[in-house]
Design a protein around this motif. Structure first.
Motif, mmCIF file in Angstrom:
data_model
loop_
_atom_site.group_PDB
_atom_site.id
_atom_site.type_symbol
_atom_site.label_atom_id
_atom_site.label_comp_id
_atom_site.label_asym_id
_atom_site.label_seq_id
_atom_site.Cartn_x
_atom_site.Cartn_y
_atom_site.Cartn_z
ATOM 1 N N LEU A 6 27.213 49.858 33.702
ATOM 2 C CA LEU A 6 28.539 49.436 34.147
ATOM 3 C C LEU A 6 29.394 50.584 34.677
ATOM 4 N N LEU A 7 29.186 51.796 34.150
ATOM 5 C CA LEU A 7 30.111 52.894 34.444
ATOM 6 C C LEU A 7 29.486 54.070 35.176
ATOM 7 N N GLY A 8 28.171 54.238 35.101
ATOM 8 C CA GLY A 8 27.536 55.429 35.655
ATOM 9 C C GLY A 8 27.411 55.406 37.167
ATOM 10 N N GLU A 9 27.233 56.607 37.735
ATOM 11 C CA GLU A 9 26.943 56.795 39.170
ATOM 12 C C GLU A 9 27.950 56.071 40.074
ATOM 13 N N GLY A 10 29.230 56.194 39.734
ATOM 14 C CA GLY A 10 30.278 55.643 40.585
ATOM 15 C C GLY A 10 30.574 54.173 40.391
ATOM 16 N N ARG A 11 29.903 53.521 39.447
ATOM 17 C CA ARG A 11 30.120 52.082 39.270
ATOM 18 C C ARG A 11 31.525 51.768 38.766
ATOM 19 N N LEU A 12 32.085 52.660 37.946
ATOM 20 C CA LEU A 12 33.437 52.406 37.436
ATOM 21 C C LEU A 12 34.443 52.319 38.572
ATOM 22 N N ALA A 13 34.276 53.159 39.584
ATOM 23 C CA ALA A 13 35.193 53.131 40.726
ATOM 24 C C ALA A 13 35.101 51.806 41.475
ATOM 25 N N ARG A 14 33.914 51.224 41.513
ATOM 26 C CA ARG A 14 33.759 49.930 42.184
ATOM 27 C C ARG A 14 34.306 48.787 41.344
ATOM 28 N N ALA A 15 34.401 49.014 40.031
ATOM 29 C CA ALA A 15 34.811 47.941 39.124
ATOM 30 C C ALA A 15 36.327 47.818 38.989
ATOM 31 N N LEU A 16 37.081 48.838 39.424
ATOM 32 C CA LEU A 16 38.527 48.862 39.208
ATOM 33 C C LEU A 16 39.285 49.024 40.520
ATOM 34 N N HIS A 17 40.388 48.319 40.639
ATOM 35 C CA HIS A 17 41.315 48.574 41.729
ATOM 36 C C HIS A 17 42.072 49.868 41.456
ATOM 37 N N PRO A 18 42.547 50.583 42.492
ATOM 38 C CA PRO A 18 43.347 51.796 42.289
ATOM 39 C C PRO A 18 44.622 51.495 41.496
ATOM 40 N N PHE A 19 45.143 52.532 40.851
ATOM 41 C CA PHE A 19 46.357 52.362 40.039
ATOM 42 C C PHE A 19 47.535 51.943 40.902
ATOM 43 N N ASP A 20 48.256 50.974 40.386
ATOM 44 C CA ASP A 20 49.478 50.491 41.018
ATOM 45 C C ASP A 20 50.433 50.133 39.886
ATOM 46 N N PRO A 21 51.617 50.783 39.834
ATOM 47 C CA PRO A 21 52.530 50.514 38.708
ATOM 48 C C PRO A 21 52.950 49.053 38.620
ATOM 49 N N ASP A 22 52.805 48.312 39.699
ATOM 50 C CA ASP A 22 53.196 46.897 39.676
ATOM 51 C C ASP A 22 52.019 45.968 39.350
ATOM 52 N N ARG A 23 50.828 46.531 39.188
ATOM 53 C CA ARG A 23 49.653 45.692 38.935
ATOM 54 C C ARG A 23 49.537 45.386 37.447
ATOM 55 N N GLU A 24 49.292 44.140 37.107
ATOM 56 C CA GLU A 24 49.078 43.751 35.724
ATOM 57 C C GLU A 24 47.716 44.255 35.249
ATOM 58 N N VAL A 25 47.632 44.567 33.957
ATOM 59 C CA VAL A 25 46.385 45.110 33.413
ATOM 60 C C VAL A 25 45.199 44.196 33.717
ATOM 61 N N ALA A 26 45.382 42.898 33.530
ATOM 62 C CA ALA A 26 44.278 41.960 33.720
ATOM 63 C C ALA A 26 43.812 41.888 35.170
ATOM 64 N N ASP A 27 44.613 42.409 36.103
ATOM 65 C CA ASP A 27 44.277 42.311 37.517
ATOM 66 C C ASP A 27 43.546 43.540 38.046
ATOM 67 N N TYR A 28 43.241 44.496 37.187
ATOM 68 C CA TYR A 28 42.576 45.717 37.657
ATOM 69 C C TYR A 28 41.092 45.521 37.942
ATOM 70 N N MET A 29 40.450 44.570 37.279
ATOM 71 C CA MET A 29 39.014 44.405 37.466
ATOM 72 C C MET A 29 38.728 43.776 38.823
ATOM 73 N N THR A 30 37.765 44.339 39.527
ATOM 74 C CA THR A 30 37.336 43.783 40.809
ATOM 75 C C THR A 30 36.222 42.759 40.563
ATOM 76 N N PRO A 31 35.911 41.925 41.548
ATOM 77 C CA PRO A 31 34.775 41.006 41.400
ATOM 78 C C PRO A 31 33.459 41.732 41.128
ATOM 79 N N ALA A 32 33.358 42.993 41.568
ATOM 80 C CA ALA A 32 32.112 43.748 41.356
ATOM 81 C C ALA A 32 31.830 43.941 39.874
ATOM 82 N N PHE A 33 32.895 44.081 39.060
ATOM 83 C CA PHE A 33 32.677 44.292 37.629
ATOM 84 C C PHE A 33 32.008 43.071 37.003
ATOM 85 N N GLU A 34 32.499 41.891 37.327
ATOM 86 C CA GLU A 34 31.908 40.680 36.749
ATOM 87 C C GLU A 34 30.461 40.524 37.190
#
Length: 225
Positions: free
Chosen positions: A157-185
């Protein structure tokens, strides 16, 4: 007060590594993790330059093989222990939680006093590696353990750049639950599918054999966001 370890040569270090009777605690001060990472989260363990005098013919061998030698050492310790062991026996398959080379006391080290454990783990392994290597069923058949231990998924789930694909970039207005991208699921479902594949094989071949899964809690950032 602990005595400072005396410097040794790489040849001496290699001879210690290849002697299963030399305890990990004696060897650990002479090793360190390299600043570069291995594949995914596979630790790259190298001689500690403050305590090990380098020699050109040994350095490359040690850098490429400490992880492999650590697995060999654990195998030799198991073979020695099992000769007279009458207590519970386990077979384990996993990643660095179950097989971290020498520098840390991993989960299998912590359990070793109460069990004889035939370990198949390898630092950095993916669940997909464990399925492809297909060692578990044959080892259970050979060892006839009282239970099986299984750990994996973090590297998938996290190795070799996978974490970057799983999360949207930080945005102070983004809700925690909205950080996961479809790639993570997608990746998570792949890992779950591989777990089910392994478990089906075990249950089908060895009905009633307990399997204990080592999982993860919620990740807590060390610093910042």
């Amino acid at each position: 007060m602990t005595d400072t370890p005396k410097p040794i040569t790489e040849s001496e270090l290699r001879s210690w590594l290849m002697d299963p009777d030399v305890p990990d605690e004696q060897i650990a001060p002479y090793l360190m993790t390299a600043t570069r990472e291995g594949r995914g989260f596979e630790p790259v363990v190298v001689p500690n330059p403050a305590l090990v005098t380098p020699s050109a013919e040994e350095a490359a061998v040690l850098m490429s093989s400490v992880n492999r030698i650590a697995r060999w050492r654990r195998r030799q310790a198991y073979k020695k222990k099992i000769r007279t062991w009458t207590g519970p026996k386990l077979v384990s398959e996993g990643d660095s939680w179950f097989q971290y080379p020498i520098l840390l006391k991993d989960v299998i080290d912590q359990l070793d006093h109460g069990y004889a454990i035939r370990s198949l783990g390898a630092a950095g392994d993916l669940i997909s590696d464990m399925v492809a290597q297909d060692e578990l069923i044959a080892t259970i058949a050979a060892e006839r353990p009282d239970a099986v231990l299984l750990s994996g998924g973090g590297n998938d789930l996290l190795g070799e750049g996978r974490l970057a694909r799983a999360l949207h970039p930080f945005d102070p207005d983004r809700e925690v639950a909205d950080y996961m991208t479809p790639a993570f699921e997608t990746m998570l479902n792949e890992v779950i599918g591989l777990y089910r594949d392994i478990l089906r094989r075990v249950v089908r071949t060895f009905p009633g054999l307990p399997v204990f899964l080592h999982g993860y809690d919620h990740a807590i950032p060390e610093r910042g966001k």
